[in-house]
Write an enzyme that holds these catalytic residues in place. Sequence first.
Site, PDB file in Angstrom:
ATOM      1  N   CYS A   1      13.308  10.730   7.425  1.00  0.00           N
ATOM      2  CA  CYS A   1      13.240  10.267   8.820  1.00  0.00           C
ATOM      3  C   CYS A   1      14.622  10.327   9.473  1.00  0.00           C
ATOM      4  O   CYS A   1      14.725  10.396  10.691  1.00  0.00           O
ATOM      5  CB  CYS A   1      12.695   8.851   8.859  1.00  0.00           C
ATOM      6  SG  CYS A   1      13.597   7.753   7.773  1.00  0.00           S
TER       7      CYS A   1
ATOM      8  N   GLY B   1       6.274   4.982   8.402  1.00  0.00           N
ATOM      9  CA  GLY B   1       5.477   6.202   8.397  1.00  0.00           C
ATOM     10  C   GLY B   1       5.589   6.889   9.737  1.00  0.00           C
ATOM     11  O   GLY B   1       6.591   6.740  10.450  1.00  0.00           O
ATOM     12  N   SER B   2       4.548   7.617  10.081  1.00  0.00           N
ATOM     13  CA  SER B   2       4.610   8.429  11.296  1.00  0.00           C
ATOM     14  C   SER B   2       4.427   7.568  12.547  1.00  0.00           C
ATOM     15  O   SER B   2       3.820   6.488  12.505  1.00  0.00           O
ATOM     16  CB  SER B   2       3.524   9.494  11.239  1.00  0.00           C
ATOM     17  OG  SER B   2       2.270   8.869  11.100  1.00  0.00           O
ATOM     18  N   THR B   3       4.936   8.074  13.653  1.00  0.00           N
ATOM     19  CA  THR B   3       4.855   7.328  14.912  1.00  0.00           C
ATOM     20  C   THR B   3       3.398   7.141  15.331  1.00  0.00           C
ATOM     21  O   THR B   3       3.018   6.068  15.814  1.00  0.00           O
ATOM     22  CB  THR B   3       5.681   8.063  15.991  1.00  0.00           C
ATOM     23  OG1 THR B   3       7.053   8.028  15.569  1.00  0.00           O
ATOM     24  CG2 THR B   3       5.566   7.403  17.353  1.00  0.00           C
TER      25      THR B   3
ATOM     26  N   LYS C   1       0.853  -1.204   0.000  1.00  0.00           N
ATOM     27  CA  LYS C   1       0.000   0.000   0.000  1.00  0.00           C
ATOM     28  C   LYS C   1       0.882   1.245   0.000  1.00  0.00           C
ATOM     29  O   LYS C   1       1.453   1.606   1.025  1.00  0.00           O
ATOM     30  CB  LYS C   1      -0.928   0.039   1.212  1.00  0.00           C
ATOM     31  CG  LYS C   1      -2.074   1.031   0.955  1.00  0.00           C
ATOM     32  CD  LYS C   1      -2.711   1.579   2.204  1.00  0.00           C
ATOM     33  CE  LYS C   1      -2.022   2.781   2.760  1.00  0.00           C
ATOM     34  NZ  LYS C   1      -1.881   3.933   1.839  1.00  0.00           N
TER      35      LYS C   1
ATOM     36  N   GLY D   1       1.857   4.400  13.230  1.00  0.00           N
ATOM     37  CA  GLY D   1       2.510   3.147  13.621  1.00  0.00           C
ATOM     38  C   GLY D   1       1.940   2.594  14.925  1.00  0.00           C
ATOM     39  O   GLY D   1       1.677   1.391  15.054  1.00  0.00           O
TER      40      GLY D   1
ATOM     41  N   GLU E   1       8.887   1.300  11.110  1.00  0.00           N
ATOM     42  CA  GLU E   1       9.968   2.288  10.947  1.00  0.00           C
ATOM     43  C   GLU E   1       9.291   3.643  11.017  1.00  0.00           C
ATOM     44  O   GLU E   1       8.505   3.984  10.139  1.00  0.00           O
ATOM     45  CB  GLU E   1      10.655   2.113   9.593  1.00  0.00           C
ATOM     46  CG  GLU E   1      11.308   0.769   9.378  1.00  0.00           C
ATOM     47  CD  GLU E   1      12.474   0.526  10.293  1.00  0.00           C
ATOM     48  OE1 GLU E   1      13.023   1.498  10.839  1.00  0.00           O
ATOM     49  OE2 GLU E   1      12.821  -0.642  10.481  1.00  0.00           O
TER      50      GLU E   1
ATOM     51  N   GLU F   1       9.541  16.328  15.277  1.00  0.00           N
ATOM     52  CA  GLU F   1       9.954  16.058  13.903  1.00  0.00           C
ATOM     53  C   GLU F   1       9.273  17.066  12.980  1.00  0.00           C
ATOM     54  O   GLU F   1       8.055  17.048  12.833  1.00  0.00           O
ATOM     55  CB  GLU F   1       9.552  14.635  13.503  1.00  0.00           C
ATOM     56  CG  GLU F   1      10.053  14.268  12.129  1.00  0.00           C
ATOM     57  CD  GLU F   1       9.648  12.868  11.694  1.00  0.00           C
ATOM     58  OE1 GLU F   1       8.493  12.477  11.913  1.00  0.00           O
ATOM     59  OE2 GLU F   1      10.518  12.171  11.131  1.00  0.00           O
TER      60      GLU F   1
HETATM   61  P1  NAD Z   1       1.929   8.475   7.540  1.00  0.00           P
HETATM   62  O1  NAD Z   1       2.030   7.707   8.802  1.00  0.00           O
HETATM   63  O2  NAD Z   1       0.895   9.551   7.458  1.00  0.00           O
HETATM   64  O3  NAD Z   1       1.617   7.493   6.317  1.00  0.00           O
HETATM   65  C1  NAD Z   1       2.438   6.360   6.035  1.00  0.00           C
HETATM   66  C2  NAD Z   1       1.596   5.334   5.307  1.00  0.00           C
HETATM   67  O4  NAD Z   1       0.574   4.868   6.194  1.00  0.00           O
HETATM   68  C3  NAD Z   1       0.863   5.871   4.076  1.00  0.00           C
HETATM   69  O5  NAD Z   1       0.814   4.839   3.094  1.00  0.00           O
HETATM   70  C4  NAD Z   1      -0.527   6.147   4.605  1.00  0.00           C
HETATM   71  O6  NAD Z   1      -1.527   6.103   3.607  1.00  0.00           O
HETATM   72  C5  NAD Z   1      -0.687   4.985   5.586  1.00  0.00           C
HETATM   73  N1  NAD Z   1      -1.692   5.203   6.628  1.00  0.00           N
HETATM   74  C6  NAD Z   1      -2.138   6.374   7.141  1.00  0.00           C
HETATM   75  N2  NAD Z   1      -3.060   6.133   8.103  1.00  0.00           N
HETATM   76  C7  NAD Z   1      -3.163   4.784   8.207  1.00  0.00           C
HETATM   77  C8  NAD Z   1      -3.923   3.909   9.036  1.00  0.00           C
HETATM   78  N3  NAD Z   1      -4.773   4.365   9.953  1.00  0.00           N
HETATM   79  N4  NAD Z   1      -3.756   2.571   8.895  1.00  0.00           N
HETATM   80  C9  NAD Z   1      -2.883   2.075   7.971  1.00  0.00           C
HETATM   81  N5  NAD Z   1      -2.139   2.847   7.159  1.00  0.00           N
HETATM   82  C10 NAD Z   1      -2.276   4.182   7.276  1.00  0.00           C
HETATM   83  O7  NAD Z   1       3.381   9.018   7.231  1.00  0.00           O
HETATM   84  P2  NAD Z   1       3.849   9.900   5.995  1.00  0.00           P
HETATM   85  O8  NAD Z   1       3.387  11.301   6.240  1.00  0.00           O
HETATM   86  O9  NAD Z   1       3.493   9.228   4.706  1.00  0.00           O
HETATM   87  O10 NAD Z   1       5.432   9.786   6.136  1.00  0.00           O
HETATM   88  C11 NAD Z   1       6.159  10.594   6.991  1.00  0.00           C
HETATM   89  C12 NAD Z   1       6.550   9.846   8.245  1.00  0.00           C
HETATM   90  O11 NAD Z   1       7.218   8.642   7.916  1.00  0.00           O
HETATM   91  C13 NAD Z   1       7.541  10.645   9.076  1.00  0.00           C
HETATM   92  O12 NAD Z   1       7.202  10.576  10.439  1.00  0.00           O
HETATM   93  C14 NAD Z   1       8.851   9.928   8.825  1.00  0.00           C
HETATM   94  O13 NAD Z   1       9.812  10.096   9.827  1.00  0.00           O
HETATM   95  C15 NAD Z   1       8.410   8.533   8.684  1.00  0.00           C
HETATM   96  N6  NAD Z   1       9.414   7.754   7.962  1.00  0.00           N
HETATM   97  C16 NAD Z   1      10.159   6.855   8.662  1.00  0.00           C
HETATM   98  C17 NAD Z   1      11.135   6.118   8.017  1.00  0.00           C
HETATM   99  C18 NAD Z   1      11.969   5.124   8.774  1.00  0.00           C
HETATM  100  O14 NAD Z   1      12.548   4.267   8.126  1.00  0.00           O
HETATM  101  N7  NAD Z   1      12.037   5.187  10.083  1.00  0.00           N
HETATM  102  C19 NAD Z   1      11.362   6.295   6.656  1.00  0.00           C
HETATM  103  C20 NAD Z   1      10.587   7.217   5.971  1.00  0.00           C
HETATM  104  C21 NAD Z   1       9.602   7.936   6.643  1.00  0.00           C
END
Ligand code: NAD
Length: 476
Positions: A282, A226-228, A173, A231, A248, A379
């Site tokens: 990140c 994605g975001s904490t 996804k 996650g 992550e 962040e």
């Molecule tokens: P996000 O958490 O908003 O989205 C990440 C993914 O999750 C997207 O595909 C989104 O559609 C999906 N998503 C959103 N809500 C969801 C839910 N309720 N259930 C399941 N999936 C859902 O994050 P973002 O804005 O896309 O990315 C930025 C964040 O990602 C930052 O916090 C960044 O630090 C983190 N990030 C971490 C790493 C790492 O390896 N640690 C790498 C890249 C980005």
Amino acid sequence: MTSTLLFLDGEFRDSSRRKRIPQTNPATEEVFADVAAASVADLEEAVKGAHRAFTQVWRNLSPRKRTDILFAVSRRIREQAEELAQLESRNIGKPISDARDEIELGARIFEYYAGGITRLFGQTIPVGRGGFDFTLRQPMGVVAAIVPWNFPFPIACWKAAPALAAGNTVLLKPASQSPLTALELGRIAFEAGVPAGALQVMPGTGSEIGDALATHPLIRKISFTGSTSVGARIMSLASRDLKRVSLELGGKSPNIIFADADVEQAASTSPMSVFANTGQDCCARSRVFVERTVYDAFAEKFIAATRQLQVGDPSSDATQIGPLVSRGQRESVEQFIAGARSAGRSIACGGTRTHSRGYYLDPTVVLDVETNDPVWREEVFGPVVCIRPFDDESAMLREVNDSPYGLSGSIWTNDLKRAIRVARQVESGVLSINSHSSVHVEAPFGGFKQSGIGRDLGMAALEGYTELKNVYVAEA
Ligand code: NAD
């Protein structure tokens, strides 16, 4: 204007609700494409297809066959690298030279895990009751890979490749803002021989299909970047049936410069450790700690190097910094800058929009911050860095570790003992000494504390997509 569908069971298919997600070029603010948005009904079909592909085909192929197929994926990525790079650059405003590097990284990731398939070793263990145990690494089943928009192609690859290598099937996804190269990956993998259903790609909003993904009984593992906050929600939902999760998440990484370092090199390379990808990284080293005796010299060189960065059209080879991914992302970053300004912090450079079109924001350096300022603690996920002096190693380390995050960081010193001592004490999953390099295909990548659980990349990721089975053999 191009329209793209979901990639399910080896073909492009419309979503059951025919809903579309528009795709905007962040450099021009123009909508240039749209993609189908998956519904819960589409997800149900996709999971069934992935489970069928797992039980009937993929896990039963010989390791050699799976190796050949993953090498073929890697080759095809390279053959289509330029188109993929152009697509990624347009979709999220990534400078074209970075996009090219990231497509090549995706190809190398498939190559690495193709080779890893026959290096997924078990153990033989002499046991106390006589005889011996041997261990098997077995695939889990259907894996859901949820990826963000900042590094769409490499992160999709670094989840899909090891999951497939270990014998699982994958539902990928992508984020709503960046689905285009992920859909191409689905097509490329299928054309390279990955069976129908083994790698399906379904763009969709987290709010619509996120919960269904996190709770589906046939999905055995969720690999999320994605975001904490998202996650944590996924982990809580996945706990209902004890799904495996690897997460992550966010970061607020330190960049530590001791007076005995090559300050010139540290200062000239540090801007790109935070401003690359327009700070939407990140691993961005967004908290810089500089030993006071070299603080002024470092800050001056850092600011001068920042002013030299080429901000502009992502399609130009010379561009180092493109726009932010969206209007909303830029507004969120600007709020941090406004907060720092109103608290009286010094904005040494940047902080303004310089282009009339596109979501651009100049690289911004903030000085004189306090450790409880939001811009220092949270962040920002944009082109903003804070620089603070320190006097004492232990006090500095307490400040470094006074963060809920622990993803990456850099240590600059020419004293080897100090480098190792400090590396042991920084609470981060990935560190570099006299460098800003964080991601290596061959080495584990992931965070401490609220930066995540589990590891991507390296053999650790491959093992993370397996269950460990222990078998006892009686000899007498
Ligand atoms: P996000 O958490 O908003 O989205 C990440 C993914 O999750 C997207 O595909 C989104 O559609 C999906 N998503 C959103 N809500 C969801 C839910 N309720 N259930 C399941 N999936 C859902 O994050 P973002 O804005 O896309 O990315 C930025 C964040 O990602 C930052 O916090 C960044 O630090 C983190 N990030 C971490 C790493 C790492 O390896 N640690 C790498 C890249 C980005």
